[in-house]
Write a protein that holds these residues in place. Sequence first.
Motif, mmCIF file in Angstrom:
data_model
loop_
_atom_site.group_PDB
_atom_site.id
_atom_site.type_symbol
_atom_site.label_atom_id
_atom_site.label_comp_id
_atom_site.label_asym_id
_atom_site.label_seq_id
_atom_site.Cartn_x
_atom_site.Cartn_y
_atom_site.Cartn_z
ATOM 1 N N SER A 142 -11.235 -19.046 -31.706
ATOM 2 C CA SER A 142 -10.682 -18.481 -30.472
ATOM 3 C C SER A 142 -10.621 -19.515 -29.352
ATOM 4 O O SER A 142 -9.884 -19.336 -28.378
ATOM 5 N N LEU A 143 -11.392 -20.598 -29.494
ATOM 6 C CA LEU A 143 -11.353 -21.692 -28.524
ATOM 7 C C LEU A 143 -10.326 -22.766 -28.891
ATOM 8 O O LEU A 143 -10.194 -23.759 -28.182
ATOM 9 N N GLY A 144 -9.630 -22.564 -29.983
ATOM 10 C CA GLY A 144 -8.644 -23.557 -30.403
ATOM 11 C C GLY A 144 -9.193 -24.632 -31.308
ATOM 12 O O GLY A 144 -8.562 -25.682 -31.498
ATOM 13 N N ILE A 145 -10.383 -24.403 -31.882
ATOM 14 C CA ILE A 145 -10.970 -25.357 -32.827
ATOM 15 C C ILE A 145 -10.430 -25.077 -34.219
ATOM 16 O O ILE A 145 -10.318 -23.916 -34.633
ATOM 17 N N ALA A 146 -10.106 -26.111 -34.960
ATOM 18 C CA ALA A 146 -9.565 -25.951 -36.307
ATOM 19 C C ALA A 146 -10.554 -25.215 -37.203
ATOM 20 O O ALA A 146 -11.766 -25.413 -37.109
ATOM 21 N N ALA A 147 -10.039 -24.364 -38.088
ATOM 22 C CA ALA A 147 -10.902 -23.580 -38.980
ATOM 23 C C ALA A 147 -11.517 -24.436 -40.077
ATOM 24 O O ALA A 147 -12.641 -24.168 -40.522
ATOM 25 N N ASP A 148 -10.805 -25.466 -40.522
ATOM 26 C CA ASP A 148 -11.317 -26.339 -41.574
ATOM 27 C C ASP A 148 -12.350 -27.299 -40.991
ATOM 28 O O ASP A 148 -12.079 -27.965 -39.976
ATOM 29 N N PRO A 149 -13.544 -27.394 -41.588
ATOM 30 C CA PRO A 149 -14.597 -28.245 -41.021
ATOM 31 C C PRO A 149 -14.208 -29.715 -40.877
ATOM 32 O O PRO A 149 -14.593 -30.368 -39.901
ATOM 33 N N VAL A 150 -13.447 -30.254 -41.837
ATOM 34 C CA VAL A 150 -13.034 -31.659 -41.752
ATOM 35 C C VAL A 150 -12.065 -31.851 -40.585
ATOM 36 O O VAL A 150 -12.199 -32.780 -39.786
ATOM 37 N N ASP A 151 -11.078 -30.955 -40.479
ATOM 38 C CA ASP A 151 -10.136 -31.026 -39.364
ATOM 39 C C ASP A 151 -10.862 -30.846 -38.031
ATOM 40 O O ASP A 151 -10.549 -31.520 -37.036
ATOM 41 N N ALA A 152 -11.832 -29.920 -38.017
ATOM 42 C CA ALA A 152 -12.581 -29.674 -36.787
ATOM 43 C C ALA A 152 -13.423 -30.883 -36.399
ATOM 44 O O ALA A 152 -13.601 -31.175 -35.206
ATOM 45 N N ASP A 154 -11.982 -36.546 -31.225
ATOM 46 C CA ASP A 154 -10.936 -36.784 -30.217
ATOM 47 C C ASP A 154 -11.311 -36.158 -28.879
ATOM 48 O O ASP A 154 -11.105 -36.759 -27.810
ATOM 49 N N LEU A 155 -11.847 -34.933 -28.910
ATOM 50 C CA LEU A 155 -12.228 -34.261 -27.668
ATOM 51 C C LEU A 155 -13.345 -35.010 -26.953
ATOM 52 O O LEU A 155 -13.339 -35.143 -25.723
ATOM 53 N N LEU A 156 -14.308 -35.515 -27.724
ATOM 54 C CA LEU A 156 -15.397 -36.294 -27.117
ATOM 55 C C LEU A 156 -14.877 -37.591 -26.523
ATOM 56 O O LEU A 156 -15.321 -38.025 -25.449
ATOM 57 N N ALA A 157 -13.932 -38.212 -27.201
ATOM 58 C CA ALA A 157 -13.367 -39.467 -26.700
ATOM 59 C C ALA A 157 -12.657 -39.250 -25.365
ATOM 60 O O ALA A 157 -12.681 -40.120 -24.482
ATOM 61 N N ARG A 158 -12.036 -38.069 -25.205
ATOM 62 C CA ARG A 158 -11.326 -37.759 -23.958
ATOM 63 C C ARG A 158 -12.240 -37.100 -22.930
ATOM 64 O O ARG A 158 -11.806 -36.865 -21.792
ATOM 65 N N GLY A 159 -13.471 -36.797 -23.323
ATOM 66 C CA GLY A 159 -14.391 -36.125 -22.410
ATOM 67 C C GLY A 159 -13.916 -34.740 -22.015
ATOM 68 O O GLY A 159 -14.121 -34.293 -20.886
ATOM 69 N N GLU A 160 -13.278 -34.049 -22.955
ATOM 70 C CA GLU A 160 -12.649 -32.769 -22.646
ATOM 71 C C GLU A 160 -13.650 -31.625 -22.768
ATOM 72 O O GLU A 160 -14.173 -31.342 -23.842
ATOM 73 N N LEU A 161 -13.912 -30.951 -21.659
ATOM 74 C CA LEU A 161 -14.805 -29.800 -21.604
ATOM 75 C C LEU A 161 -14.082 -28.606 -21.012
ATOM 76 O O LEU A 161 -13.143 -28.754 -20.230
ATOM 77 N N ARG A 162 -14.549 -27.437 -21.379
ATOM 78 C CA ARG A 162 -14.008 -26.211 -20.817
ATOM 79 C C ARG A 162 -15.172 -25.304 -20.424
ATOM 80 O O ARG A 162 -16.128 -25.142 -21.186
ATOM 81 N N ARG A 163 -15.089 -24.721 -19.242
ATOM 82 C CA ARG A 163 -16.113 -23.789 -18.763
ATOM 83 C C ARG A 163 -15.668 -22.378 -19.104
ATOM 84 O O ARG A 163 -14.580 -21.958 -18.695
ATOM 85 N N ILE A 164 -16.481 -21.637 -19.847
ATOM 86 C CA ILE A 164 -16.066 -20.309 -20.292
ATOM 87 C C ILE A 164 -17.033 -19.235 -19.793
ATOM 88 O O ILE A 164 -18.206 -19.502 -19.513
ATOM 89 N N GLY A 165 -16.526 -18.024 -19.700
ATOM 90 C CA GLY A 165 -17.354 -16.881 -19.395
ATOM 91 C C GLY A 165 -17.978 -16.316 -20.653
ATOM 92 O O GLY A 165 -17.416 -16.428 -21.749
ATOM 93 N N LEU A 185 -20.880 -21.216 -19.404
ATOM 94 C CA LEU A 185 -21.255 -22.260 -20.353
ATOM 95 C C LEU A 185 -20.136 -23.271 -20.516
ATOM 96 O O LEU A 185 -18.946 -22.904 -20.552
ATOM 97 N N ASP A 186 -20.496 -24.556 -20.646
ATOM 98 C CA ASP A 186 -19.525 -25.606 -20.961
ATOM 99 C C ASP A 186 -19.427 -25.757 -22.474
ATOM 100 O O ASP A 186 -20.449 -25.801 -23.180
ATOM 101 N N VAL A 187 -18.194 -25.864 -22.974
ATOM 102 C CA VAL A 187 -17.965 -26.074 -24.396
ATOM 103 C C VAL A 187 -16.989 -27.234 -24.570
ATOM 104 O O VAL A 187 -16.134 -27.479 -23.714
ATOM 105 N N VAL A 188 -17.148 -27.952 -25.670
ATOM 106 C CA VAL A 188 -16.203 -29.009 -26.021
ATOM 107 C C VAL A 188 -15.058 -28.346 -26.756
ATOM 108 O O VAL A 188 -15.190 -27.931 -27.913
ATOM 109 N N ALA A 189 -13.934 -28.175 -26.081
ATOM 110 C CA ALA A 189 -12.802 -27.447 -26.624
ATOM 111 C C ALA A 189 -11.551 -27.787 -25.840
ATOM 112 O O ALA A 189 -11.645 -28.238 -24.685
ATOM 113 N N PRO A 190 -10.364 -27.592 -26.418
ATOM 114 C CA PRO A 190 -9.128 -27.813 -25.660
ATOM 115 C C PRO A 190 -9.112 -26.936 -24.414
ATOM 116 O O PRO A 190 -9.568 -25.789 -24.445
#
Length: 317
Positions: free
Chosen positions: A108-118, A124-135, A310-315
């Motif tokens: 639901s956060l846009g993370i790939a279902a396949d563990p390798v793809d995820a 990539d998300l860590l390299a870009r420092g991409e975080l999302r604050r969620i309720g 909470l902060d999550v590493v997600a698109p």
Amino acid sequence: MRALLIVNPNATSTTPAGRDLLAHALSSRVRLTVAHTTHRGHAAELAQQACVDGMGLIIVHGGDGTVNEVVNGLLGTPPPGSTRVESVGLVPPIAVVPGGSANVFARSLGIAADPVDATNQLIDLLARGELRRIGLAHCDNRWFAFNAGLGWDAAVCEAVDAHRKNGRPATPAQYVRAAVRVFFRSKNAEPTLTVHVPGQERFEGVHYAFVSNASPWTYLNKREVHTNPDTNYDSGLGVFAMTSTSIVTTLRVARQLLTPGASPRAKKLIRVDDVPSVRISASRPIGLQMDGDYIGLCNDVEFVSVPEALDVVAPKS
């Protein structure tokens, strides 16, 4: 950055090879410590200790139950009715690499279902420092991330949990079989629930109720199931409650839940979107589930939305 990788080795799709690949890939980005869960509640204990140790990131490789434990370990017990996070100390963000059967939270956060793809996505998300604050949301002194429910879905989760304890994996087909069995077993039972939405009339004669913090409500393999399509991690809660167990009505509503772009509507369906809280009372004890885990019996539960918890590493989109 120091990071803790929490692995549930008993999760449905977690494998030693996938765990090793994940650990190797992450080691190029963070100073990684790996911990395996050994008992129920262990992920919460590890998350609590990670806060004490000053970890900068927690990565979860497991199913929705493991994620739920980590969230509760990080944020602690929510005070009844509270609409904000009152945890003590710095709470690190979390990242999820799916390892369970449905993996609703991650997907639901846009993370790939396949563990390798995820895993590649996470790098990539860590390299870009991409975080999302969620309720998030809470009820019965416990946090939940994406959904909770009273009645039918709780009984299904209880049945699947018993199935797992016998050493058999949880699969979408197992959930469907359990849902059908539970439905026909309780079809002729009297409704026990009353739904109280702030500022609205109370709804009586309810057989079962779902409370969502996100959409989809769940997945059947690749198919999304939407009870409250407009509910998301930036909105209030969605409520979906049925006042009928008629087979015709149930099948009509189920078809809407599985139809892309549909907005479920029916005379016997109570659907409310974007509410800050909802209280559901029962005339006799009824089962409660949160994030797919059966919690136990209850009589009166208040569900509360907590924005930006909470902060999550997600698109970000």
